[in-house]
Design a protein around this motif. Structure first.
Motif, short mmCIF file in Angstrom:
data_model
loop_
_atom_site.label_atom_id
_atom_site.label_comp_id
_atom_site.label_asym_id
_atom_site.label_seq_id
_atom_site.Cartn_x
_atom_site.Cartn_y
_atom_site.Cartn_z
N ILE A 97 -2.89 0.13 -4.18
CA ILE A 97 -2.59 -1.20 -3.68
C ILE A 97 -2.10 -2.07 -4.83
O ILE A 97 -2.79 -2.23 -5.83
CB ILE A 97 -3.82 -1.84 -3.01
N GLU A 98 -0.90 -2.59 -4.68
CA GLU A 98 -0.32 -3.48 -5.68
C GLU A 98 -0.26 -4.89 -5.11
O GLU A 98 0.29 -5.12 -4.02
CB GLU A 98 1.09 -3.02 -6.05
N LEU A 99 -0.84 -5.83 -5.83
CA LEU A 99 -0.95 -7.20 -5.34
C LEU A 99 0.05 -8.11 -6.04
O LEU A 99 0.19 -8.08 -7.26
CB LEU A 99 -2.37 -7.72 -5.58
N MET A 100 0.74 -8.92 -5.24
CA MET A 100 1.71 -9.88 -5.78
C MET A 100 1.35 -11.28 -5.28
O MET A 100 0.81 -11.43 -4.18
CB MET A 100 3.13 -9.54 -5.33
N TYR A 101 1.65 -12.27 -6.11
CA TYR A 101 1.40 -13.66 -5.74
C TYR A 101 2.75 -14.35 -5.55
O TYR A 101 3.52 -14.49 -6.50
CB TYR A 101 0.58 -14.36 -6.83
N MET A 114 0.84 -1.19 0.00
CA MET A 114 0.00 0.00 0.00
C MET A 114 0.88 1.25 0.00
O MET A 114 1.81 1.36 0.79
CB MET A 114 -0.90 0.02 1.23
N THR A 115 0.57 2.18 -0.90
CA THR A 115 1.26 3.47 -0.93
C THR A 115 0.23 4.58 -1.03
O THR A 115 -0.84 4.41 -1.64
CB THR A 115 2.22 3.57 -2.13
N LEU A 116 0.53 5.73 -0.44
CA LEU A 116 -0.39 6.87 -0.51
C LEU A 116 -0.35 7.50 -1.90
O LEU A 116 0.72 7.70 -2.47
CB LEU A 116 -0.01 7.91 0.55
N LYS A 117 -1.51 7.81 -2.45
CA LYS A 117 -1.59 8.38 -3.80
C LYS A 117 -0.98 9.78 -3.86
O LYS A 117 -0.39 10.17 -4.86
CB LYS A 117 -3.05 8.44 -4.25
N ASN A 118 -1.16 10.53 -2.80
CA ASN A 118 -0.67 11.92 -2.77
C ASN A 118 0.81 11.93 -2.40
O ASN A 118 1.17 11.61 -1.26
CB ASN A 118 -1.47 12.74 -1.77
N PRO A 119 1.72 12.29 -3.33
CA PRO A 119 3.15 12.28 -3.03
C PRO A 119 3.55 13.29 -1.96
O PRO A 119 4.59 13.14 -1.33
CB PRO A 119 3.80 12.64 -4.37
N ASP A 172 -13.87 1.39 8.63
CA ASP A 172 -14.42 2.14 7.51
C ASP A 172 -13.47 2.03 6.32
O ASP A 172 -12.36 2.56 6.36
CB ASP A 172 -14.61 3.60 7.94
N SER A 173 -13.88 1.37 5.27
CA SER A 173 -13.00 1.11 4.13
C SER A 173 -12.65 2.37 3.35
O SER A 173 -11.72 2.34 2.52
CB SER A 173 -13.65 0.09 3.18
N THR A 174 -13.33 3.50 3.58
CA THR A 174 -13.00 4.72 2.84
C THR A 174 -11.60 5.22 3.19
O THR A 174 -11.03 6.02 2.45
CB THR A 174 -14.02 5.84 3.13
N ILE A 175 -11.05 4.76 4.30
CA ILE A 175 -9.70 5.18 4.69
C ILE A 175 -8.67 4.73 3.67
O ILE A 175 -7.60 5.31 3.54
CB ILE A 175 -9.34 4.63 6.09
N TRP A 176 -9.02 3.71 2.89
CA TRP A 176 -8.06 3.18 1.90
C TRP A 176 -8.20 3.85 0.53
O TRP A 176 -7.45 3.52 -0.39
CB TRP A 176 -8.25 1.67 1.74
N GLN A 177 -9.12 4.77 0.38
CA GLN A 177 -9.37 5.35 -0.93
C GLN A 177 -8.20 6.20 -1.42
O GLN A 177 -8.06 6.42 -2.62
CB GLN A 177 -10.65 6.19 -0.90
N ASP A 178 -7.37 6.70 -0.51
CA ASP A 178 -6.23 7.51 -0.93
C ASP A 178 -4.96 6.66 -1.05
O ASP A 178 -3.86 7.18 -1.09
CB ASP A 178 -5.99 8.68 0.02
N CYS A 179 -5.14 5.33 -1.11
CA CYS A 179 -3.99 4.42 -1.24
C CYS A 179 -4.01 3.67 -2.57
O CYS A 179 -5.08 3.31 -3.08
CB CYS A 179 -3.99 3.39 -0.11
#
Length: 247
Positions: A51-55, A5-10, A42-49
């Motif tokens: 998310i890159e998924l790896m297997y 997870m990384t924040l969208k806003n640099p 509250d899942s809205t907290i993740w809206q500014d993140c």
């Protein structure tokens, strides 16, 4: 399944550690502090993140930098092992991560690695042995500061650490010498430790992800460091002998 997870806003990366720590704690707790209803989970907290998924498959190795928010889900029973290590090139990330954990360790981590001070001490004392190698300015400043101001990096609700053994004393002296030689920090006599720590903090201001300008550890620099270190050891030994004789 490993998610980064990384924040969208640099701009978030350049905020004060207190603000970043609070935001990261909210994300880890899965609660939105700005929600008027004060609703938790509250899942809205993740809206500014992002998310890159790896297997990760059997036999895979994955190396993750310090301070990375991540999620892990294992879809079936397996055996996995992990660990951590310190690297001269990424110590600016280690220092930033430890500052965040100092402020919000109850929320952002379930790890409290043992013997961190000893590991950093040994890296500090080993620094002059790396003649000809390249280092990053902010990463080295981070190492010096962590050695000199360990109590600013302990986890929440932990008592201040008490050091003073020979390894601590030598590493702290080396950190002050390196700060003086590599960063031209020359505080007035009497306030050396505090002013050095504050000057190192100035170097670390800004985007925590930037390691700083690369520089080569030249032979002349190593000679200067070793000469100052030798003076310190001689003065320390003389003081110790004097104290022992009085006792």
């Amino acid at each position: 399944m490993w998610a980064i997870m990384t924040l969208k806003n640099p701009v978030a990366a350049s905020q004060t550690p207190e603000k970043v720590a609070e935001r990261m704690a909210s994300i880890c707790r899965f609660e939105n502090q700005n929600n008027e209803s004060n609703m938790h989970w509250d899942s809205t907290i993740w809206q500014d993140c992002e998310i890159e998924l790896m297997y990760l498959r059997p036999g895979d190795f994955f190396f993750q930098p310090p301070g990375v928010l991540h999620l892990v889900y294992t879809p079936r029973a397996c055996v996995a092992s992990g660990g951590h290590f310190y690297n001269y090139d990424s110590l600016h990330l280690t220092e930033w991560t430890r500052r965040i954990q100092h402020l919000q360790s109850n929320a952002v981590t379930n790890q409290d690695p043992a013997r961190v001070k000893e590991a950093l001490n040994m890296m500090m004392l080993n620094f002059p042995n790396n003649q000809g190698k390249y280092f990053y300015r902010r990463a080295l400043a981070a190492l010096c500061r962590m050695v000199l101001a360990e109590n600013e990096y302990i986890h929440q609700q932990q008592a201040k650490l008490k050091f003073g053994n020979k390894l601590d004393q030598k590493a702290e002296a080396m950190a002050e010498i390196v700060a003086r030689v590599c960063f031209e920090i020359s505080p007035a006599p009497g306030d050396e430790r505090k002013l050095t720590v504050d000057a190192l903090a100035k170097i670390l201001e800004g985007d925590y992800r930037e390691p700083g300008v690369a520089f080569r550890l030249e032979p002349e620099t190593v000679q200067t460091i070793e000469k100052l270190a030798l003076k310190y050891w001689e003065a320390f030994s003389a003081k110790k002998k004097k104290t022992t004789k009085k006792g």
